[in-house]
Write a protein that holds these residues in place. Structure first.
Motif, short mmCIF file in Angstrom:
data_model
loop_
_atom_site.label_atom_id
_atom_site.label_comp_id
_atom_site.label_asym_id
_atom_site.label_seq_id
_atom_site.Cartn_x
_atom_site.Cartn_y
_atom_site.Cartn_z
N CYS A 107 0.84 -1.20 0.00
CA CYS A 107 0.00 0.00 0.00
C CYS A 107 0.87 1.25 0.00
CB CYS A 107 -0.97 0.02 1.17
SG CYS A 107 -0.23 0.08 2.80
N ASP A 108 0.25 2.37 -0.30
CA ASP A 108 0.89 3.68 -0.35
C ASP A 108 1.02 4.20 1.08
OD1 ASP A 108 1.41 6.46 -0.57
OD2 ASP A 108 0.29 6.61 -2.44
N ALA A 109 2.23 4.58 1.47
CA ALA A 109 2.45 5.04 2.85
C ALA A 109 1.65 6.27 3.21
CB ALA A 109 3.95 5.32 3.05
N GLU A 110 1.28 7.06 2.22
CA GLU A 110 0.50 8.28 2.48
C GLU A 110 -0.99 8.00 2.58
OE1 GLU A 110 1.66 11.06 -0.54
OE2 GLU A 110 3.76 11.06 0.09
N HIS A 111 -1.40 6.75 2.31
CA HIS A 111 -2.81 6.36 2.36
C HIS A 111 -2.90 4.93 2.88
CE1 HIS A 111 -3.75 9.91 -0.10
NE2 HIS A 111 -2.71 9.56 -0.83
N LEU A 112 -2.63 4.75 4.17
CA LEU A 112 -2.59 3.41 4.74
C LEU A 112 -3.99 2.81 4.86
CD1 LEU A 112 0.08 3.88 7.55
CD2 LEU A 112 0.40 2.94 5.25
N SER A 113 -4.09 1.53 4.56
CA SER A 113 -5.39 0.85 4.59
C SER A 113 -5.54 0.03 5.86
CB SER A 113 -5.52 -0.06 3.36
OG SER A 113 -4.44 -0.95 3.27
N PHE A 114 -5.15 0.61 7.00
CA PHE A 114 -5.22 -0.09 8.28
C PHE A 114 -6.14 0.67 9.23
CE2 PHE A 114 -0.62 -0.66 6.93
CZ PHE A 114 -0.88 -1.81 6.21
N ALA A 115 -6.70 -0.05 10.17
CA ALA A 115 -7.62 0.55 11.13
C ALA A 115 -6.90 1.48 12.10
CB ALA A 115 -8.34 -0.55 11.91
N ASP A 116 -7.64 2.39 12.69
CA ASP A 116 -7.09 3.29 13.70
C ASP A 116 -6.58 2.48 14.90
OD1 ASP A 116 -8.09 5.20 12.01
OD2 ASP A 116 -9.59 5.99 13.40
N ALA A 117 -5.50 2.99 15.50
CA ALA A 117 -4.97 2.44 16.76
C ALA A 117 -4.73 0.93 16.69
CB ALA A 117 -5.93 2.76 17.91
N ARG A 118 -4.19 0.47 15.55
CA ARG A 118 -4.02 -0.97 15.35
C ARG A 118 -2.65 -1.49 15.78
NH1 ARG A 118 -4.28 -5.15 16.14
NH2 ARG A 118 -5.05 -6.98 15.01
N PHE A 119 -1.64 -0.62 15.85
CA PHE A 119 -0.27 -1.06 16.07
C PHE A 119 0.31 -0.46 17.35
CE2 PHE A 119 -1.08 -1.13 11.52
CZ PHE A 119 -0.66 -2.40 11.16
N ASP A 120 1.24 -1.19 17.94
CA ASP A 120 1.97 -0.70 19.11
C ASP A 120 3.21 0.10 18.70
OD1 ASP A 120 0.38 -2.13 21.15
OD2 ASP A 120 1.26 -3.91 20.23
N VAL A 121 3.85 -0.33 17.60
CA VAL A 121 5.11 0.27 17.16
C VAL A 121 5.11 0.37 15.64
CG1 VAL A 121 7.63 0.13 17.24
CG2 VAL A 121 6.27 -0.89 19.09
N ALA A 122 5.69 1.46 15.13
CA ALA A 122 5.91 1.60 13.70
C ALA A 122 7.39 1.83 13.43
CB ALA A 122 5.10 2.76 13.13
N LEU A 123 7.91 1.19 12.40
CA LEU A 123 9.30 1.33 11.97
C LEU A 123 9.35 1.88 10.55
CD1 LEU A 123 10.53 -2.26 13.01
CD2 LEU A 123 10.65 -0.18 14.41
N ILE A 124 10.33 2.75 10.28
CA ILE A 124 10.59 3.19 8.90
C ILE A 124 12.11 3.27 8.75
CG2 ILE A 124 10.00 4.79 7.05
CD1 ILE A 124 8.04 6.16 8.85
N GLY A 125 12.69 2.30 8.09
CA GLY A 125 14.13 2.30 7.86
C GLY A 125 14.48 2.92 6.52
N LEU A 126 15.13 4.08 6.54
CA LEU A 126 15.55 4.77 5.32
C LEU A 126 14.41 4.86 4.30
CD1 LEU A 126 19.16 3.34 4.80
CD2 LEU A 126 18.49 5.51 5.85
#
Length: 280
Positions: A107-126
């Protein structure tokens, strides 16, 4: 942030997707060059067993696979990227490594297709500097993280501190005409205050940014140039379309450009990234 006259974000993303799809396996093979950077980012993320983790701009799952080892079996990691071949490469390697439960979603990072408050941690490597509007991607991450959730990311430092990329770019600039529409600079978030301000503007708090310096070694100038191409995504795709004679000239120019980095057994190039953490 990409207020470049004539810039076409959709065309840019399509080129990046094509480029990264083409180099998926080579990008994954180059992981040992950046091993210390990956380890430093995961250390900063402070993952705990059982957590739900989103790895954005995950490529072939380099971070995602190591993250999974820290949160499984009760947690899980979802690798997301715009380039589906990158994710497929990561899935294949995860299965080979005994991690068949690694999740993936294109998916496009600027338009994520995930529900609100779904993750504990987000990573973005380079990855953050690749997005035409990194503020939109961060706003989306803020949305999908639970309250108190954490983000950990890395970006290239300032241009003069990243010869790993800058040396190749200098050669390209000397031999090729400037593009009709400039690409967003990969160094545009390499200044601490700019990165901190962006995280604050998108709702994150407790921002901490630390430089991390690492060294890549190459047996030859050709190995350096290939490693650059294996990182460059859309730029590499454009370069691959050049006539063979121009590609040869670029390789020769690179050999001269990195001469100052020569060591007894090849070349050693030290570069700096910024590693940032923040909370929602």
């Amino acid at each position: 942030m990409s207020n470049i006259p004539g810039f076409d974000a959709r065309r840019f993303k399509a080129l990046e997707r094509t480029g990264f799809n083409r180099i998926a396996a080579r990008y994954a093979d180059g992981a040992p060059l950046r091993a210390s950077l990956q380890a430093a980012l995961l250390d900063a993320a402070r993952l705990n067993p059982g957590e739900h983790v989103l790895d954005l701009a995950a490529g072939p799952g380099l971070l995602a696979r190591d993250a999974a080892r820290q949160v499984l079996p009760d947690g899980w990691v979802l690798a997301s990227d715009i380039a589906e071949s990158m994710l497929a490469e990561g899935q294949r390697r995860a299965a080979d490594e005994g991690l068949p439960d690694l999740l993936a979603a294109a998916c496009d990072a600027e338009h994520l297709s995930f529900a609100d408050a779904r993750f504990d941690v987000a990573l973005i490597g380079l990855g953050l500097f690749i997005f035409p509007q990194p503020e939109k991607a961060l706003a989306e991450l803020h949305r999908v993280l639970r309250p108190g959730g954490r983000i950990a990311l890395s970006v290239w430092g300032q241009r003069e501190a990243v010869p790993l990329i800058a040396r190749a770019q200098d050669c390209i600039a000397r031999l090729l005409p400037a593009p009709k529409v400039p690409r967003p600079s990969v160094f545009r978030l390499g200044e601490v205050n700019a990165l901190a301000a962006l995280l604050g503007q998108t709702g994150f708090g407790e921002v901490s940014i630390t430089p991390h310096t690492f060294t890549c070694t190459f047996a030859s100038a050709d190995d350096y140039w290939q490693a650059f191409l294996d990182l460059a995504g859309g730029a590499a795709e454009s370069l691959s379309r050049l006539p063979a004679a121009m590609q040869s000239r670029l390789r020769a120019e690179v050999a001269s450009e990195i001469a100052s980095h020569r060591e007894a057994d090849g070349f050693a190039i030290q570069s700096t990234v910024l590693i940032a953490t923040a909370t929602r």
